[in-house]
Design an enzyme around this catalytic site. Structure first.
Site, PDB file in Angstrom:
ATOM      1  N   SER A 191       0.700  -1.072  -0.185  1.00  0.00           N
ATOM      2  CA  SER A 191       0.103   0.068  -0.149  1.00  0.00           C
ATOM      3  C   SER A 191       0.882   1.080   0.170  1.00  0.00           C
ATOM      4  O   SER A 191       1.908   1.084   0.402  1.00  0.00           O
ATOM      5  CB  SER A 191      -0.741   0.054   1.272  1.00  0.00           C
ATOM      6  OG  SER A 191      -1.631   1.303   1.612  1.00  0.00           O
ATOM      7  N   TYR A 246      -1.578   0.250  10.799  1.00  0.00           N
ATOM      8  CA  TYR A 246      -1.617  -0.198   9.344  1.00  0.00           C
ATOM      9  C   TYR A 246      -0.592   0.014   8.448  1.00  0.00           C
ATOM     10  O   TYR A 246      -0.049  -0.739   7.827  1.00  0.00           O
ATOM     11  CB  TYR A 246      -2.989   0.496   8.675  1.00  0.00           C
ATOM     12  CG  TYR A 246      -3.123  -0.071   7.220  1.00  0.00           C
ATOM     13  CD1 TYR A 246      -3.539  -1.433   6.964  1.00  0.00           C
ATOM     14  CD2 TYR A 246      -3.081   0.879   6.083  1.00  0.00           C
ATOM     15  CE1 TYR A 246      -3.907  -1.769   5.749  1.00  0.00           C
ATOM     16  CE2 TYR A 246      -3.259   0.369   4.964  1.00  0.00           C
ATOM     17  CZ  TYR A 246      -3.948  -1.069   4.637  1.00  0.00           C
ATOM     18  OH  TYR A 246      -3.756  -0.951   3.512  1.00  0.00           O
TER      19      TYR A 246
END
Length: 232
Positions: free
Chosen positions: A143, A156
């Protein structure tokens, strides 16, 4: 002849979103695809859809990627069904409460189990056979949160930084073995996982799927290590 005719790909998190798009694109290029996720009803729908398209064949295997034994069983079933695994896409992921101040330890642990351990379980399960056949391609979906940290993404982002570190180190470990590694870092993609996260323009899941196809269809001597895909 289609670019991936006769190849077999395993895709985790394949029941929806990016994983489903990757499965469709790879099958469209002729690859047989093994679909892995926890939601067997959605996987069965995907299996029927792909098998009705006339490209590569699909086989669904219910799998929790946070469970090492289930990931090992996934790879065994892929080999039993199609003979080998040529491409393994570590796509399954969790994006839960990511601030440290939230104190949601259970959600942090789930992200660590899926986003980090799940990737390592996938690599560990498929790598011996790829090394034995001196070929294979591992694709890790990270990501842009593994490149940049916001005040809302601390935990995250930590898991996605870890995915990038695993990809980078693994590529060096596997140099000249015939096994390639690609890390793909998507920006915000319009999926059920991200729908409530932002109201700005998002990528489509198919955009990431096309990046996967680009990486895995390069000549054997070309290793595309890193792809970052952002919305304009």
């Amino acid at each position: 002849m289609k670019k991936l005719q006769g190849k077999t790909a395993v895709i985790t998190g394949a029941s929806s979103g990016i994983g489903a798009a990757i499965a469709r694109e790879l099958a469209g290029e002729g690859a047989n695809v093994v679909l892995a996720a926890r939601r067997i009803d959605k996987l069965n729908e995907m299996e029927q859809e792909i098998n009705g398209e006339g490209g590569g064949k699909a086989h669904a295997v219910q799998t929790d990627t946070a469970n090492r034994e289930e990931v090992e069983d996934l790879v065994k079933k892929a080999v039993e069904t199609f003979g080998s695994v040529d491409i393994f896409v570590n796509n399954a992921g969790q994006m839960l409460s990511a601030t440290v101040q939230s104190g949601k330890v259970d959600e942090w642990e789930r992200m660590i189990d899926v986003n980090i351990k799940g990737v390592l379980y996938g690599v560990n399960s498929v790598l011996p056979s790829m090394l034995e056949q001196s070929s294979g391609h591992i694709v890790n979906i990270a990501s842009v949160s593994g490149l940049e940290v916001t005040k809302m993404s601390t935990v995250y982002s930590a898991t996605k930084f870890a995915v990038r570190a695993i990809s980078t180190g693994l590529e060096k470990e596997l140099a000249r073995t015939g096994v390639r590694v690609t890390n793909i870092s998507p920006g915000m993609v319009d999926t059920p996982l991200s729908r409530s996260a932002s109201d700005r323009k998002k990528l489509e899941a198919q955009d990431i799927a096309k990046a996967v196809v680009y990486a895995v269809t390069q000549p054997d001597y070309v290793n595309v290590n890193e792809i970052t895909v952002r919305p304009v």
